[in-house]
Motif scaffolding. Structure first.
Motif, mmCIF file in Angstrom:
data_model
loop_
_atom_site.group_PDB
_atom_site.id
_atom_site.type_symbol
_atom_site.label_atom_id
_atom_site.label_comp_id
_atom_site.label_asym_id
_atom_site.label_seq_id
_atom_site.Cartn_x
_atom_site.Cartn_y
_atom_site.Cartn_z
ATOM 1 N N PRO A 1 10.617 -56.754 -8.346
ATOM 2 C CA PRO A 1 10.974 -55.642 -7.476
ATOM 3 C C PRO A 1 12.263 -54.946 -7.880
ATOM 4 O O PRO A 1 13.274 -55.596 -8.140
ATOM 5 N N GLN A 2 12.186 -53.618 -7.911
ATOM 6 C CA GLN A 2 13.345 -52.784 -8.247
ATOM 7 C C GLN A 2 13.046 -51.366 -7.788
ATOM 8 O O GLN A 2 11.974 -50.824 -8.091
ATOM 9 N N VAL A 3 13.948 -50.776 -7.060
ATOM 10 C CA VAL A 3 13.793 -49.401 -6.591
ATOM 11 C C VAL A 3 14.234 -48.440 -7.683
ATOM 12 O O VAL A 3 15.212 -48.689 -8.397
ATOM 13 N N GLY A 4 13.500 -47.328 -7.815
ATOM 14 C CA GLY A 4 13.870 -46.280 -8.747
ATOM 15 C C GLY A 4 13.937 -44.934 -8.052
ATOM 16 O O GLY A 4 13.063 -44.609 -7.235
ATOM 17 N N ASP A 5 14.958 -44.149 -8.350
ATOM 18 C CA ASP A 5 15.121 -42.818 -7.766
ATOM 19 C C ASP A 5 14.719 -41.781 -8.810
ATOM 20 O O ASP A 5 15.339 -41.679 -9.870
ATOM 21 N N LEU A 6 13.690 -40.981 -8.484
ATOM 22 C CA LEU A 6 13.046 -40.101 -9.451
ATOM 23 C C LEU A 6 13.298 -38.632 -9.125
ATOM 24 O O LEU A 6 13.106 -38.196 -7.996
ATOM 25 N N ASN A 7 13.740 -37.872 -10.130
ATOM 26 C CA ASN A 7 13.847 -36.412 -10.063
ATOM 27 C C ASN A 7 12.870 -35.796 -11.045
ATOM 28 O O ASN A 7 12.586 -36.365 -12.106
ATOM 29 N N ILE A 8 12.378 -34.581 -10.714
ATOM 30 C CA ILE A 8 11.435 -33.873 -11.582
ATOM 31 C C ILE A 8 11.772 -32.391 -11.590
ATOM 32 O O ILE A 8 12.026 -31.799 -10.533
ATOM 33 N N TRP A 9 11.739 -31.795 -12.797
ATOM 34 C CA TRP A 9 11.944 -30.363 -12.963
ATOM 35 C C TRP A 9 10.850 -29.782 -13.855
ATOM 36 O O TRP A 9 10.253 -30.492 -14.680
ATOM 37 N N PRO B 1 21.333 -49.034 -8.234
ATOM 38 C CA PRO B 1 22.299 -50.128 -8.250
ATOM 39 C C PRO B 1 22.164 -51.069 -7.061
ATOM 40 O O PRO B 1 22.771 -52.142 -7.063
ATOM 41 N N GLY B 2 21.365 -50.680 -6.059
ATOM 42 C CA GLY B 2 21.060 -51.589 -4.962
ATOM 43 C C GLY B 2 19.928 -52.543 -5.274
ATOM 44 O O GLY B 2 19.565 -53.380 -4.439
ATOM 45 N N GLY B 3 19.340 -52.422 -6.470
ATOM 46 C CA GLY B 3 18.297 -53.345 -6.912
ATOM 47 C C GLY B 3 17.031 -53.228 -6.087
ATOM 48 O O GLY B 3 16.453 -52.146 -5.957
ATOM 49 N N ASP B 4 16.593 -54.345 -5.522
ATOM 50 C CA ASP B 4 15.366 -54.346 -4.720
ATOM 51 C C ASP B 4 15.639 -54.092 -3.238
ATOM 52 O O ASP B 4 14.734 -54.142 -2.410
ATOM 53 N N LEU B 5 16.896 -53.846 -2.890
ATOM 54 C CA LEU B 5 17.344 -53.543 -1.530
ATOM 55 C C LEU B 5 17.184 -54.721 -0.569
ATOM 56 O O LEU B 5 17.102 -54.538 0.646
ATOM 57 N N SER B 6 17.156 -55.926 -1.095
ATOM 58 C CA SER B 6 17.127 -57.113 -0.233
ATOM 59 C C SER B 6 18.520 -57.485 0.261
ATOM 60 O O SER B 6 18.657 -58.363 1.121
ATOM 61 N N VAL B 7 19.545 -56.822 -0.266
ATOM 62 C CA VAL B 7 20.933 -57.050 0.146
ATOM 63 C C VAL B 7 21.451 -55.779 0.810
ATOM 64 O O VAL B 7 21.290 -54.684 0.266
ATOM 65 N N ASP B 8 22.032 -55.897 1.989
ATOM 66 C CA ASP B 8 22.599 -54.729 2.674
ATOM 67 C C ASP B 8 23.687 -54.099 1.819
ATOM 68 O O ASP B 8 24.566 -54.789 1.289
ATOM 69 N N LEU B 9 23.655 -52.768 1.717
ATOM 70 C CA LEU B 9 24.652 -52.063 0.920
ATOM 71 C C LEU B 9 25.845 -51.630 1.748
ATOM 72 O O LEU B 9 26.937 -51.457 1.223
ATOM 73 N N TRP B 10 25.649 -51.431 3.051
ATOM 74 C CA TRP B 10 26.715 -51.008 3.946
ATOM 75 C C TRP B 10 26.613 -51.786 5.254
ATOM 76 O O TRP B 10 25.593 -52.410 5.540
ATOM 77 N N PRO C 1 24.796 -56.561 -4.590
ATOM 78 C CA PRO C 1 23.381 -56.561 -4.980
ATOM 79 C C PRO C 1 23.117 -56.807 -6.459
ATOM 80 O O PRO C 1 21.967 -56.711 -6.894
ATOM 81 N N ARG C 2 24.138 -57.108 -7.232
ATOM 82 C CA ARG C 2 23.923 -57.182 -8.683
ATOM 83 C C ARG C 2 22.875 -58.224 -9.076
ATOM 84 O O ARG C 2 22.156 -58.043 -10.059
ATOM 85 N N ASP C 3 22.766 -59.293 -8.312
ATOM 86 C CA ASP C 3 21.806 -60.347 -8.656
ATOM 87 C C ASP C 3 20.362 -59.963 -8.344
ATOM 88 O O ASP C 3 19.436 -60.679 -8.741
ATOM 89 N N VAL C 4 20.154 -58.856 -7.625
ATOM 90 C CA VAL C 4 18.787 -58.435 -7.299
ATOM 91 C C VAL C 4 18.449 -57.121 -7.999
ATOM 92 O O VAL C 4 17.554 -56.392 -7.585
ATOM 93 N N CYS C 5 19.154 -56.813 -9.086
ATOM 94 C CA CYS C 5 18.884 -55.629 -9.901
ATOM 95 C C CYS C 5 18.002 -56.010 -11.089
ATOM 96 O O CYS C 5 18.251 -57.020 -11.764
ATOM 97 N N ARG C 6 16.994 -55.196 -11.348
ATOM 98 C CA ARG C 6 16.056 -55.450 -12.450
ATOM 99 C C ARG C 6 15.758 -54.141 -13.177
ATOM 100 O O ARG C 6 15.967 -53.058 -12.637
#
Length: 281
Positions: A65-73, A221-230, A237-242
């Motif tokens: 698991p890893q979240v990705g933020d996607l932009n398109i032009w 950089p929040g990885g899989d978002l299993s760790v609260d960022l705020w 969250p570095r240990d849950v980044c892939r």
């Protein structure tokens, strides 16, 4: 309880009425004639790449698991870019197979169509969470400063800003994202929440480029978002980044028979503006 009808309902034969057989054929593994590009995006980084019209682009979770933020032009005119808000209205706040990613005004046409989604099975969980989110936007150092009073450069907005620099774009071109593999929803107070991504190793979401595209992706950089960022339970969250994988394919030409890139919106009006005095008639 009766659920209200969606506000944006199209007539049959509109660009919302996709040819499911066409996109299903493209999604089959044997439709790929050639792998044009393949790379792995490291943790907490960003990268931009081109996808020619008529090609497929698949984003994968090679290690889990890893979240990705996607932009398109539009590759040839970055003023035309993905419009998250209109896509939410025309399709859904969380997108999946056969949904389309629409561009900004005055273009308003599908930039890409989703052809495959291995997380389509997830549906809606007990908290109302769903996957592949258009509800929220990218994390950024500005909101981090608002929430914490501190500066931090590890954010998707910053990753995307660096990613597009080689293409002559800047921070002003980075826009609201599609959060792939991200699980989100609205809580009982109508406030945005994020949950741990349900993606497993090898999950994917795939897009068909309806026109020549520039795509950019941040491995959040929040990885899989299993760790609260705020908030009071915020952690590291570095240990849950892939990493995330990206593959671009050229399908067999026979599968594209009859397809052509969509035209920009055909609105021919003047927004109610008249002609200058002396130019009537």
């Amino acid at each position: 309880m009766v659920t209200p009808e969606a506000a944006y309902r199209a007539a049959p034969g509109s660009a919302l009425d996709v040819d499911r057989e066409f996109y299903s054929r493209l999604a089959r593994e044997d439709s790929r004639q050639e792998t044009v590009q393949s790379f792995v995006l490291p943790v907490r980084s960003g990268r931009a790449w081109e996808v020619p019209a008529g090609h497929l682009c698949r984003i994968t979770t090679p290690e889990g698991p890893q979240v990705g933020d996607l932009n398109i032009w539009n590759r040839h005119d970055p003023r035309e870019r993905m419009w998250a808000a209109r896509t939410r209205q025309l399709h859904a706040a969380h997108v999946t197979t056969f949904d389309r990613l629409w561009s900004t005004l005055p273009f308003l046409r599908p930039l890409a169509t989703i052809t495959a989604d291995s997380l389509e099975w997830y549906g809606t969980d007990s908290d109302g969470g769903r996957v592949h989110d258009l509800l929220g936007s990218r994390c950024d150092p500005y909101v981090n400063r608002v929430l914490t009073g501190e500066d931090a450069d590890f954010h998707c907005h910053s990753n995307l800003t660096r990613a597009v620099l080689p293409y002559g774009l800047t921070e002003f071109d980075v826009h609201d994202v599609l959060n792939v593999f991200q699980c989100t929803g609205l809580n009982g107070e109508d406030r945005y929440f994020m949950k741990a991504s349900p993606a497993a190793p090898g999950d994917h979401i795939e897009f068909f480029a309806e026109t020549d595209l520039l795509m950019a992706l941040s491995t959040c950089p929040g990885g899989d978002l299993s760790v609260d960022l705020w908030g009071p339970n915020a952690g590291d969250p570095r240990d849950v980044c892939r990493p995330l994988g990206v593959e671009v394919y050229r399908p067999h030409s026979r599968l594209l028979a009859g397809w052509e890139p969509p035209r920009r919106a055909q609105y021919a009006g003047m927004h109610g503006l008249g002609f200058p005095s002396g130019h009537e008639g």
